[in-house]
Design a protein around this motif. Sequence first.
Motif, short mmCIF file in Angstrom:
data_model
loop_
_atom_site.label_atom_id
_atom_site.label_comp_id
_atom_site.label_asym_id
_atom_site.label_seq_id
_atom_site.Cartn_x
_atom_site.Cartn_y
_atom_site.Cartn_z
N GLN A 17 0.84 -1.20 0.00
CA GLN A 17 0.00 0.00 0.00
C GLN A 17 0.87 1.26 0.00
OE1 GLN A 17 -2.16 -0.95 3.58
NE2 GLN A 17 -4.05 -1.45 2.48
N TYR A 18 1.89 1.26 0.87
CA TYR A 18 2.79 2.42 0.92
C TYR A 18 3.48 2.61 -0.42
CZ TYR A 18 3.00 4.00 5.81
OH TYR A 18 2.74 4.56 7.02
N LEU A 19 3.98 1.51 -0.99
CA LEU A 19 4.74 1.64 -2.23
C LEU A 19 3.89 2.28 -3.31
CD1 LEU A 19 7.40 1.10 -3.61
CD2 LEU A 19 6.53 -1.12 -4.35
N VAL A 20 2.68 1.76 -3.50
CA VAL A 20 1.84 2.29 -4.56
C VAL A 20 1.43 3.73 -4.26
CG1 VAL A 20 -0.37 2.03 -5.72
CG2 VAL A 20 1.04 0.02 -5.24
N MET A 26 -3.55 6.73 7.86
CA MET A 26 -3.52 8.16 8.11
C MET A 26 -2.99 8.93 6.91
SD MET A 26 -2.17 8.23 12.02
CE MET A 26 -2.26 9.99 12.22
N VAL A 27 -2.32 8.21 6.01
CA VAL A 27 -1.66 8.92 4.91
C VAL A 27 -2.64 9.49 3.87
CG1 VAL A 27 -0.03 8.66 3.00
CG2 VAL A 27 0.53 7.76 5.25
N PRO A 28 -3.65 8.71 3.41
CA PRO A 28 -4.52 9.29 2.38
C PRO A 28 -5.19 10.61 2.78
CG PRO A 28 -4.86 6.92 2.55
CD PRO A 28 -3.95 7.29 3.66
N PRO A 29 -5.71 10.75 4.02
CA PRO A 29 -6.29 12.05 4.37
C PRO A 29 -5.25 13.17 4.35
CG PRO A 29 -6.88 10.40 6.01
CD PRO A 29 -5.89 9.76 5.11
N VAL A 30 -4.00 12.84 4.66
CA VAL A 30 -2.95 13.85 4.61
C VAL A 30 -2.80 14.36 3.18
CG1 VAL A 30 -0.46 14.21 4.81
CG2 VAL A 30 -1.69 12.97 6.60
N ALA A 76 8.58 8.67 3.77
CA ALA A 76 7.80 7.45 3.98
C ALA A 76 7.92 6.46 2.84
CB ALA A 76 6.33 7.80 4.21
N GLY A 77 8.64 6.82 1.79
CA GLY A 77 8.72 5.91 0.64
C GLY A 77 9.41 4.61 1.01
N ILE A 78 10.71 4.68 1.25
CA ILE A 78 11.46 3.45 1.51
C ILE A 78 11.06 2.83 2.84
CG2 ILE A 78 13.74 2.48 1.81
CD1 ILE A 78 14.82 4.47 -0.06
N LEU A 79 10.98 3.68 3.89
CA LEU A 79 10.64 3.13 5.21
C LEU A 79 9.26 2.52 5.20
CD1 LEU A 79 11.70 5.33 8.23
CD2 LEU A 79 12.41 3.04 7.61
N GLY A 80 8.29 3.23 4.61
CA GLY A 80 6.93 2.73 4.61
C GLY A 80 6.80 1.48 3.77
N ALA A 81 7.36 1.53 2.56
CA ALA A 81 7.18 0.41 1.65
C ALA A 81 8.08 -0.76 2.04
CB ALA A 81 7.45 0.85 0.22
N PHE A 82 9.38 -0.56 1.94
CA PHE A 82 10.29 -1.68 2.17
C PHE A 82 10.48 -1.96 3.65
CE2 PHE A 82 12.13 0.08 -1.95
CZ PHE A 82 11.20 -0.62 -2.69
N GLY A 83 10.43 -0.90 4.47
CA GLY A 83 10.54 -1.13 5.90
C GLY A 83 9.46 -2.08 6.37
N ASN A 84 8.23 -1.83 5.94
CA ASN A 84 7.15 -2.69 6.37
C ASN A 84 7.18 -4.04 5.70
OD1 ASN A 84 5.55 -1.32 8.33
ND2 ASN A 84 5.04 0.15 6.74
N TYR A 85 7.43 -4.02 4.39
CA TYR A 85 7.36 -5.30 3.68
C TYR A 85 8.49 -6.23 4.11
CZ TYR A 85 5.98 -8.39 -0.08
OH TYR A 85 5.51 -9.46 -0.79
N LEU A 86 9.69 -5.67 4.28
CA LEU A 86 10.86 -6.53 4.37
C LEU A 86 11.41 -6.75 5.76
CD1 LEU A 86 12.31 -5.13 1.17
CD2 LEU A 86 11.80 -7.53 1.56
N VAL A 87 11.24 -5.79 6.67
CA VAL A 87 11.88 -5.99 7.97
C VAL A 87 11.41 -7.30 8.62
CG1 VAL A 87 12.01 -5.08 10.31
CG2 VAL A 87 12.57 -3.62 8.39
N PRO A 88 10.10 -7.56 8.72
CA PRO A 88 9.71 -8.84 9.32
C PRO A 88 10.25 -10.04 8.54
CG PRO A 88 7.83 -7.37 9.18
CD PRO A 88 8.93 -6.73 8.40
N LEU A 89 10.19 -9.97 7.21
CA LEU A 89 10.69 -11.09 6.42
C LEU A 89 12.17 -11.31 6.65
CD1 LEU A 89 8.88 -10.60 3.02
CD2 LEU A 89 8.94 -12.72 4.33
N SER A 95 1.90 9.63 11.88
CA SER A 95 1.99 8.36 11.16
C SER A 95 3.43 7.88 11.11
CB SER A 95 1.41 8.54 9.76
OG SER A 95 1.92 7.58 8.89
N SER A 96 4.38 8.81 10.91
CA SER A 96 5.75 8.31 10.80
C SER A 96 6.32 7.99 12.18
CB SER A 96 6.63 9.23 9.94
OG SER A 96 7.07 10.34 10.59
#
Lengths: 247, 190, 601
Positions: free
Chosen positions: C90-93, C175-179, C143-156, C223-224
């Motif tokens: 979601q973040y990435l897109v 919270m991001v879309p309303p921003v 929020a690009g890299i942290l939001g997208a890859f941080g979320n997708y990859l850190v747990p993996l 959000s961040s």
Amino acid sequence: MKKDIVNATLLWIVLSILGWILVLNWNIFPPALAREARIVDDAFNLLTVLAVPVFTFVVAILIYAAFRFRSPGGLEDGPPIQDTGRILTAWLVVTIALAGGILINPGFVGMSEVRGEGGADVVIGVTGQRWSWTISYPNGVDVTSYTGELVLPVDQRIQFDITSLDPDVIHSFWIPAFRIKKDAVPGRITQMFITPTETGTFAEDPNVRVQCAELCGQGHAQMSMKVRVVEQAEFDAYLDEILAEGG
Amino acid sequence: MTTSAEPIQHGAGPSRQRRINQLGLWLFFASETFLFGAFISSRFITSQTSTPEDLNQALALALTIVLLLSSISAYLAETANAHDDHRGFRIYTVATITLGALFLGGVALEWKEALEYFPPGTIYGTAFFSLVGLHAFHVLTGLIALAVILFLGKEGRFGSKDSWPVEGVIKYWHFVDLAWVIIYPTLYLF
Amino acid sequence: MWPLIRGTLSGIVGYMVGALIATLTTTSTFSGEFALVLGFVFGLLGWLFGIGMWNAWGREWVGLTPKTEKAEGWRRYLRFNTDHKVIGAQYLVTMLIVFLLAGLVAMAMRAELASPGQNLFTADVYNKVMSMHGILMIAVAVAGILGAFGNYLVPLMIGADDMAFPRINALGYWMVPPVAIALLAAPLVGSFDAGWTAYPPLSVLNGDGQVLFNVAVIAFGLSSILGGLNIVATVITMRAPGMTWSKLPIFVWAAFAASILSLTVTQFFAASLIMILLDRIAGTTWFGAPGGGTALLYEHVFWFYSHPAVYIMVLPGMGVILEIISHFSRKPLFAYKAVVVSFLSIAGIGSVVWAHHMFTSGMAQNLEGPFMALTEAVSIPTGVIFLAAVGTLWRGKLWFQTPLLLAFFWIFQFLIGGITGVFLADFVTDLSLHDTYFVVAHFHYTIVGGSIFALMAGTFYWFPKVTGRMYNEKLGKIFATWFFVFFQLTFIPLFWVGLNGMNRRVATYQDNLGGVNRFASMMAMIMGLSFVLFVVNLLWSAKFGPVAPANPWNARTLEWQVSSPPPEHNFPSPPSVDGGPYDYGVVGAPTHLREVADPVG
Ligand code: HEM
Ligand SMILES: [Cu+2]
Ligand SMILES: [Cu+2]
């Protein structure tokens, strides 16, 4: 592997020499009409000369690696070079020396030079407001950027007492031909010392102007004023002239 | 499968989840500390340590005591819950909420006076209203959280077996009290 | 679609309620500043509850059992979903869309700047457009890299099944879309024109749109903060058995260091924006000189966040690039421990250098020397990152796929950004360069070079993992090269115009700079066009690309040891870790994921 190091080093040296030839010959600065402008340009040049080998070192390795170390497919592993600590130490020593060096010169040396010493020969008041400058000359006459220009005597240490109308917004008093700038903040007087060393006018070069350098609203780009650096006698005559007009 | 001897990591167990929650809460406090820190340091930057004569010192001291008392009752509520003393939990939580509400009432009184003597348009008033307001907002959120655990815990739902929600809310309450312990001298004593 | 509709409706209702309360209790009109603030706050809450927070979470607070709404396929992405992989996507897109939008805005700005006079916009409109571009891009970089890859990859990468706080994670994303909507809607109430830095007194005196900017950016900050909290907690508590700190993939370390910064200093940005709101609405005088306040206060509080923010943008970028370099050179990451120490010291020292933005501001003179010294000290750990990059490449077996190509470009650009940064850290030269186009060129080299190029590199690198399909390699390389070449042609000339008297944030400038600016504008347009290739490649490949194997890059880290895309809870059985993540070519090194003697299935 020896060969790689020799070749890459050669590439680095060649690139550095080319780089130095380039930066020592380019003339990328506008006219420098003040002592402070020289200090700034010298500092800039020193930093550029030091930056060249740093830049070319990394670029040389990038270029060399891109041509010499290819291996399509991603199946073959490289040599497992683990850091032995020697290279890291050497790297740290060099970067600390570089950072320490530029911190001293142009860092602190330049800082004390540009601040200069001694009192002012002439004190000129500067007030920014949306979107004009008002110059207060030592004889008590005010001139605004709507109608007048900023006239300064050459070879005098000039103190600018800079402020912004209150209430108004932050502006920044900048004369590109002198390089340095200082913010005009409501409710505060900031100071900037400049010693013009050459005469010049806006007509000769557009950098001989005051330009607001802090976003202040829609007139920000237009918030400028022509500057004229003149001989002392001409400056005195100018003061008399505006006094006569103003009075 | 030979890996079954490894510690179970998927689907965190209750005690592990509790440790994670605790860490999360402390990280949140660390973050909030920066928010309060920003306002407190700004107060010193703009108006140094000056305080006006007209401050109602007695009221402020009383409020501080009320808030400290509420921390004690909150602590008692937490221990009562941990020992499955549901009645004690309810009584002390109600006491904490009452004290907290009293504090907010006092703040309202204080503001009424402050509006006269040092309104927001003065530099001390700026710091005063901003900091007290920021803190009062936190007290309000704390009260809401306390009300929620009081409501949810009315049938003895938490107790020692599920004490985290109570513990978390009470820790938050302590944090808000601690913030006041720093804001109070910042605004009144220097 | 239903959760989105529900969220929108309850968001609108929330906005109305908030604005109404403001209108009834104060002198604010329904579209007045206070109504905008309360409206946004209640609207945000309404939206969050409507989108699914109520069902997934809020019900617990009133003693009901939470409802989970299951969905399959693309519908998973349009709801309050706590799966970190969904949130990462979601973040990435979202961020790519915002990036493309703000990029179009930049093209319009370059069109205006193509000649010295006024072309497309009035000065007023230009300032608004410029501010919009700035804040949207800052959001993408933060929020690009942290939001997208941080979320997708850190747990993996650490062998966990999800983040430590999955619901907070979903909350942070939604919270991001309303921003974005509030920022884009600001023109309806007069827009904001004070730049992304929003210096008062200008930001106290300008139009109502500034209020929307402030509340939106505060929400974004929250959000961040939540995102940072989650990553820090996850890395500390959720590592698989055997995943010691010294075996963490370098991207995880980078995300961890950046998240510590997000978690803490972001509060200062919130504080500075709250102060502006208080000055505007509550009549306080933090920054108003007549009442005894000072505008310099804002600069201190603001830069206390916003300098570290550049590290929030760039540390994850460094992590992505070093990750790619090691896997595509097929060599161990050079000086791994030194890199980790450098990340942490960049975050640490980077938090105490803020006043280098204030050399011309008129702050106390005795602050100037120390801040110059501290700033130049950051160049030492930053240098170590370059050592690690080139040390890993040296004598590697480079596999030049698009990610590695972009990593090369990254090194080149971040090098220029870093070196020109020294010119801005030096007191004397900064007096001249501050607030000129030299700064504009510099920060585009660092942010675009350091963050956006890494975002692109990561997008290609992990594309097979996320979508289960391969992107088109040839198109990827053409795009990367095209973007890179025209990026240089656009921004190198801007260093020169900055040296030659062009101040930043202007729609018009001196005639003698027309030629170079026209050239930069033309190159910028061509650079912008390269993104057609990017978008086409990704969209087409996501649908029709060849099916990706689990580990197309033959990489060691955990995320590549599971299927593409990974199963719902990441690992079919609880993973544990054996060898290091980068032990390429090390004889006898065990695999990173402990081999299971008797694998299931
Ligand atoms: C795609 C090509 C881009 C072009 C042609 C471009 C162009 C510009 C221009 C002309 C300005 C105005 C500079 C000024 O007067 O201060 C600007 C400002 C800015 N840009 Fe870009 N930009 C691009 C991409 C980006 C990206 C990718 C980012 C960050 C991720 C970014 C971040 C910023 C920021 C933060 C500002 C400052 C706005 C302000 O001063 O408030 N830009 N850009
Ligand atoms: Cu201006
Ligand atoms: Cu900075």
